[in-house]
Design a protein around this motif. Structure first.
Motif, PDB file in Angstrom:
ATOM      1  N   ALA A 155       0.825  -1.205   0.000  1.00  0.00           N
ATOM      2  CA  ALA A 155       0.000   0.000   0.000  1.00  0.00           C
ATOM      3  C   ALA A 155       0.863   1.261   0.000  1.00  0.00           C
ATOM      4  O   ALA A 155       0.581   2.222  -0.730  1.00  0.00           O
ATOM      5  N   LEU A 156       1.922   1.279   0.819  1.00  0.00           N
ATOM      6  CA  LEU A 156       2.780   2.461   0.869  1.00  0.00           C
ATOM      7  C   LEU A 156       3.589   2.612  -0.419  1.00  0.00           C
ATOM      8  O   LEU A 156       3.898   3.736  -0.829  1.00  0.00           O
ATOM      9  N   ALA A 157       3.915   1.486  -1.065  1.00  0.00           N
ATOM     10  CA  ALA A 157       4.595   1.573  -2.357  1.00  0.00           C
ATOM     11  C   ALA A 157       3.678   2.212  -3.390  1.00  0.00           C
ATOM     12  O   ALA A 157       4.115   3.030  -4.211  1.00  0.00           O
ATOM     13  N   ALA A 158       2.387   1.846  -3.366  1.00  0.00           N
ATOM     14  CA  ALA A 158       1.429   2.451  -4.293  1.00  0.00           C
ATOM     15  C   ALA A 158       1.267   3.938  -4.003  1.00  0.00           C
ATOM     16  O   ALA A 158       1.225   4.763  -4.924  1.00  0.00           O
ATOM     17  N   PHE A 159       1.193   4.283  -2.719  1.00  0.00           N
ATOM     18  CA  PHE A 159       0.997   5.682  -2.341  1.00  0.00           C
ATOM     19  C   PHE A 159       2.253   6.508  -2.600  1.00  0.00           C
ATOM     20  O   PHE A 159       2.171   7.700  -2.894  1.00  0.00           O
ATOM     21  N   GLY A 160       3.420   5.874  -2.450  1.00  0.00           N
ATOM     22  CA  GLY A 160       4.677   6.576  -2.681  1.00  0.00           C
ATOM     23  C   GLY A 160       5.324   7.114  -1.427  1.00  0.00           C
ATOM     24  O   GLY A 160       6.111   8.057  -1.483  1.00  0.00           O
TER      25      GLY A 160
END
Length: 334
Positions: A155-160
């Motif tokens: 999820a944090l990878a998607a959010f950046g």
């Protein structure tokens, strides 16, 4: 939970599913004897946060919950009485907090209290994201929460990067509204889905949720191109919901799912499709259903109701797709 690998199987459509995945598990405080209810409910219904002991004068603890574990993450719904949950140091160390929560308050509200006393309130109908490692205490009113659990790293990878603040609003863009509606629909129909249907619906929801985080994150920092498969799925959902809009255009669809028109064209090309062909196919499929339903509406009214501007061109498209005219098709169901 066990660390033992669970055997995988394959359904008749070739869909591989872990034996423990996509099965609806229901529970209620009424499953337990009154004297054991609090401890049993805390042990059974809570895996991310710990349930606090009710305060003096509060109503008796009551709750119902169902949960579905999927290959991409989990989905759950919890309804109940006033209560509080807390993130303890022990829970932080256990690794159980390795998640980002996408939360829809279907009824009631929740306040997230930080160690410094900050307590933003999420009210009925709002869709938000929060990082389970940040908030310390949750103050739940009487109500119902529907939520998606995403692996935190993904999820944090998607959010950046890290989510800002305690609560990140997600329904500020059309794609967020779509995710909210998908969650509500899955909650409403979960009991009526077989395992394969649940797998497809839940995986699609998790893909949309990750796309939403990516879109929100890109809006904050103007970063990367969205995943073309997730964008294609989001656009198709929007088309299915708005096929009756006569001026439905690539520009309108791109705005709705939060991307540029060029990105949308690339997403459809990546999936060997075109935008307007997809719009046409959805409209034709819906018009056929309305004709078969015998609603009493004329062919011309059905055509306009399905977004076609010209009855003559609708008739030609219908014949090309289904081999007969709309009126002949209707006769088969009279």
């Amino acid at each position: 939970m066990t660390d033992r690998p669970v055997p995988e199987g394959e359904d008749d459509a070739g869909l591989k599913m872990n034996a423990g995945f996509y099965r609806l598990r229901r529970m209620s405080t009424t499953d337990f004897a009154p004297g054991d209810r609090f401890d049993a409910w805390r042990e059974t219904a809570y895996t991310i946060a710990d349930l606090e002991v009710p305060r003096a004068g509060e109503a008796e603890l009551f709750g119902t919950k169902y949960a579905v574990h999927g290959a991409l993450g989990n989905f759950a719904s919890h309804a109940g009485s006033v209560h509080r949950t807390v993130i303890t140091p022990a829970t932080r160390l256990s690794g159980a907090l390795d998640a980002i929560i996408i939360s829809l308050m279907a009824e009631g509200s929740v306040g997230l209290e930080s160690p410094g006393g900050e307590q933003p309130i999420t009210s009925t109908g709002r869709l938000v994201a929060y990082d389970a490692t940040k908030a310390m205490r949750y103050h739940w009113s009487v109500g119902k929460e529907i939520y998606v659990v995403l692996p935190r790293a993904k999820a944090l990878a998607a959010f950046g990067g890290e989510l800002p603040g305690l609560v990140l609003p997600l329904d500020t863009i059309p794609l967020g509204v779509m995710v909210r509606d998908h969650m509500a629909a899955l909650d409403l129909h979960a009991d009526h889905l077989d395992r394969k249907e649940m797998a497809i619906a839940l995986d699609a929801l998790h893909t949309l949720a990750l796309l939403l985080l990516q879109r929100i994150g890109r809006g904050l920092s103007d970063r990367d191109e969205p995943d073309p498969n997730a964008l294609f799925l989001a656009a198709k959902r929007y088309i299915h919901a708005n096929y009756n809009v006569s001026d439905l255009s690539p520009e309108a669809i791109a705005r709705a799912v939060g991307c540029s028109r060029a990105s949308l064209y690339r997403a459809f090309a990546h999936n060997d499709a075109t935008i307007m062909d997809t719009v046409r196919d959805v409209r034709l499929a819906m018009s056929r259903r309305l004709i078969e339903a015998g609603t009493g509406r004329s062919i011309s009214v059905i055509a306009f109701d399905c977004g076609f501007k010209d009855v003559s061109s609708f008739g030609k498209l219908f014949r090309s797709r289904f081999g007969v005219s709309p009126s002949v098709w209707r006769e088969q169901f009279s």
